[in-house]
Design a protein around this motif. Structure first.
Motif, mmCIF file in Angstrom:
data_model
loop_
_atom_site.group_PDB
_atom_site.id
_atom_site.type_symbol
_atom_site.label_atom_id
_atom_site.label_comp_id
_atom_site.label_asym_id
_atom_site.label_seq_id
_atom_site.Cartn_x
_atom_site.Cartn_y
_atom_site.Cartn_z
ATOM 1 N N GLY A 42 0.719 6.049 6.469
ATOM 2 C CA GLY A 42 0.295 6.432 5.128
ATOM 3 C C GLY A 42 0.668 7.872 4.847
ATOM 4 O O GLY A 42 1.424 8.491 5.605
ATOM 5 N N PRO A 43 0.149 8.432 3.770
ATOM 6 C CA PRO A 43 0.423 9.839 3.475
ATOM 7 C C PRO A 43 -0.271 10.739 4.482
ATOM 8 O O PRO A 43 -1.188 10.306 5.183
ATOM 9 C CB PRO A 43 -0.168 10.012 2.075
ATOM 10 C CG PRO A 43 -1.253 8.989 2.000
ATOM 11 C CD PRO A 43 -0.753 7.810 2.789
ATOM 12 N N ASN A 68 0.828 -1.207 0.000
ATOM 13 C CA ASN A 68 0.000 0.000 0.000
ATOM 14 C C ASN A 68 0.862 1.257 0.000
ATOM 15 O O ASN A 68 0.494 2.270 -0.620
ATOM 16 C CB ASN A 68 -0.937 0.010 1.217
ATOM 17 C CG ASN A 68 -1.992 -1.070 1.148
ATOM 18 O OD1 ASN A 68 -2.371 -1.507 0.052
ATOM 19 N ND2 ASN A 68 -2.476 -1.507 2.288
ATOM 20 N N LEU A 69 1.995 1.208 0.694
ATOM 21 C CA LEU A 69 2.906 2.351 0.687
ATOM 22 C C LEU A 69 3.585 2.495 -0.676
ATOM 23 O O LEU A 69 3.711 3.588 -1.206
ATOM 24 C CB LEU A 69 3.972 2.192 1.775
ATOM 25 C CG LEU A 69 3.551 2.354 3.237
ATOM 26 C CD1 LEU A 69 4.769 2.211 4.141
ATOM 27 C CD2 LEU A 69 2.870 3.689 3.477
ATOM 28 N N LEU A 70 4.030 1.365 -1.224
ATOM 29 C CA LEU A 70 4.787 1.403 -2.481
ATOM 30 C C LEU A 70 3.943 1.876 -3.657
ATOM 31 O O LEU A 70 4.462 2.389 -4.639
ATOM 32 C CB LEU A 70 5.363 0.012 -2.776
ATOM 33 C CG LEU A 70 6.494 -0.437 -1.838
ATOM 34 C CD1 LEU A 70 6.765 -1.927 -1.995
ATOM 35 C CD2 LEU A 70 7.762 0.371 -2.099
ATOM 36 N N LEU A 76 3.751 9.438 -1.909
ATOM 37 C CA LEU A 76 4.992 9.139 -1.188
ATOM 38 C C LEU A 76 6.111 8.740 -2.142
ATOM 39 O O LEU A 76 5.864 8.222 -3.227
ATOM 40 C CB LEU A 76 4.749 8.016 -0.169
ATOM 41 C CG LEU A 76 3.653 8.273 0.874
ATOM 42 C CD1 LEU A 76 3.451 7.038 1.737
ATOM 43 C CD2 LEU A 76 3.975 9.487 1.728
ATOM 44 N N ASP A 77 7.348 8.961 -1.719
ATOM 45 C CA ASP A 77 8.524 8.652 -2.522
ATOM 46 C C ASP A 77 8.925 7.183 -2.323
ATOM 47 O O ASP A 77 9.164 6.746 -1.196
ATOM 48 C CB ASP A 77 9.684 9.573 -2.100
ATOM 49 C CG ASP A 77 10.923 9.357 -2.945
ATOM 50 O OD1 ASP A 77 11.717 8.446 -2.603
ATOM 51 O OD2 ASP A 77 11.094 10.076 -3.941
ATOM 52 N N PHE A 136 12.852 2.910 4.391
ATOM 53 C CA PHE A 136 12.084 2.728 5.628
ATOM 54 C C PHE A 136 11.831 1.247 5.907
ATOM 55 O O PHE A 136 12.001 0.768 7.033
ATOM 56 C CB PHE A 136 10.755 3.477 5.506
ATOM 57 C CG PHE A 136 9.740 3.142 6.562
ATOM 58 C CD1 PHE A 136 9.857 3.666 7.836
ATOM 59 C CD2 PHE A 136 8.673 2.305 6.283
ATOM 60 C CE1 PHE A 136 8.923 3.364 8.815
ATOM 61 C CE2 PHE A 136 7.738 1.998 7.253
ATOM 62 C CZ PHE A 136 7.874 2.530 8.524
ATOM 63 N N LEU A 137 11.430 0.496 4.867
ATOM 64 C CA LEU A 137 11.121 -0.923 5.037
ATOM 65 C C LEU A 137 12.358 -1.733 5.396
ATOM 66 O O LEU A 137 12.256 -2.789 6.012
ATOM 67 C CB LEU A 137 10.485 -1.481 3.760
ATOM 68 C CG LEU A 137 9.114 -0.897 3.389
ATOM 69 C CD1 LEU A 137 8.620 -1.474 2.076
ATOM 70 C CD2 LEU A 137 8.094 -1.146 4.497
ATOM 71 N N ASP A 138 13.530 -1.239 5.018
ATOM 72 C CA ASP A 138 14.774 -1.926 5.359
ATOM 73 C C ASP A 138 15.171 -1.707 6.814
ATOM 74 O O ASP A 138 16.109 -2.337 7.306
ATOM 75 C CB ASP A 138 15.919 -1.447 4.445
ATOM 76 C CG ASP A 138 15.822 -2.039 3.045
ATOM 77 O OD1 ASP A 138 15.126 -3.061 2.896
ATOM 78 O OD2 ASP A 138 16.421 -1.480 2.112
#
Length: 338
Positions: free
Chosen positions: A304-305, A234-236, A241-242, A249-251
């Motif tokens: 989220g945004p 959902n973020l990607l 969002l960049d 962030f996920l890393d």
């Protein structure tokens, strides 16, 4: 700030959340009884005060994070959940769950589906979690896997390389020693000093088995704080969002715990511009705690945004955390009555 400015700011945020486009004075006239010129002047003043910004000279305005903060803290009117909505949310939780972790994970997945955001689950110090089982499994020459299971469903394993092979007698002693001294012990009571005493109590086996005890201690410390994410896609796929920032962030999911600490005192809304360490710009995180035995046991949240529907999503989040608290309590009561 006077009442009219507050109404205009609230209307700008509401309109922008829906459209994602800069909001002009004409759109605000549906919410505020004032002329277009008056509204434009008030919006210009709100911009000077840092609550709105104008992406382009000819465009309308969009909220700044300062505008969102005032909106969330003072202006937003939450949409109370109807009985139908509550029933829908209940249907997304398991009727029967094996562990508390299963229940919270189900709520996290459901929240991600409803909001199209990423969701986060964090535990506080597991004061109520007990060691249920510790097992040592030989996997090769001088290689052993230590498996630990806790009462709240956490499963940890760690590979331990020794300088020697353990005999069946040593493994059997360790197994019995663990059952007598660790099974049923709260994680919160496991400390360096306590484990040192346990190691000394092994007597003749202390030298050979102390590395295993050290690894068990490390595993309990890792259990002390944990965080997990769902709905990363959902973020990607979020245009606001960049993607490079999201991947970074996920890393580093574990760094999330630092931002969740304040959650354990109640509902918390965080905006990325307020926290330099939060790498996803133009984002927000909303978290709320859940409890066990009257004390905070963890937190559920969404990321989220900044342009998310706070009035709609916060009631979802609060309902899920409330139900998690209730369901854990109900199951504990049933177990005690059996």
């Amino acid at each position: 700030m006077d009442d009219r400015k507050l109404k205009i700011l609230s209307a700008v945020v509401d309109e922008y959340i829906v459209s994602g486009e800069p909001v002009g004075s004409k759109a605000i006239m549906a919410h505020v009884k004032a002329s277009s010129a008056t509204i434009r002047n008030e919006m210009a003043e709100l911009e000077k005060q840092g609550y709105l910004e104008q992406p382009h000279t000819s465009a309308g305005r969009v909220p700044t994070y300062k505008g969102y903060r005032l909106y969330v803290d003072k202006l937003m009117e939450q949409n109370p959940l109807s009985e139908e909505e509550k029933n829908k949310l209940d249907s997304m939780l398991p009727d029967d769950f094996v562990t508390e972790k299963d229940l919270v994970e189900s709520a996290s997945l459901a929240l991600a589906e409803l909001t199209k955001c990423a969701t986060v689950v964090a535990n506080s110090t597991p004061k109520f979690s007990l060691i249920s089982k510790v097992e040592v499994i030989p996997t090769g020459k001088r290689m052993y896997v230590i498996l630990m299971i806790t009462s709240n469903g956490e499963i940890k394993n760690k590979v331990c390389r020794l300088e020697f092979d353990l005999t069946n007698e040593q493994l059997e002693f360790f197994d019995n020693f663990v059952k007598q001294n660790l099974n049923g012990v709260p994680i919160s009571e496991i400390s360096d000093a306590n484990m040192e005493k346990l190691t000394e109590a092994m007597g003749a086996y202390m030298m050979t088995l102390s590395p295993l005890v050290s690894e068990v201690l490390k595993m309990t410390k890792e259990l002390d704080r944990s965080v997990s994410l769902n709905g990363q896609k959902n973020l990607l796929t979020c245009k606001d969002l960049d993607q490079t920032e999201i991947i970074s962030f996920l890393d580093n999911e574990k760094e999330l715990m630092a931002f969740i600490d304040s959650t354990f005192s109640g509902l918390n809304v965080m905006f990325s511009p307020e926290n330099d360490g939060f790498v996803i710009h133009n984002s927000s995180m909303i978290t709320a705690p859940f409890s066990k035995d009257g004390q905070m046991a963890g937190a559920l949240g969404l990321i989220g945004p900044m342009r998310i529907d706070y009035a709609k999503f916060i009631p979802y989040l609060e309902y899920f955390t409330s139900r998690i608290t209730d369901l854990i309590s109900e199951r504990d009561d049933d177990d005690n009555n059996d």
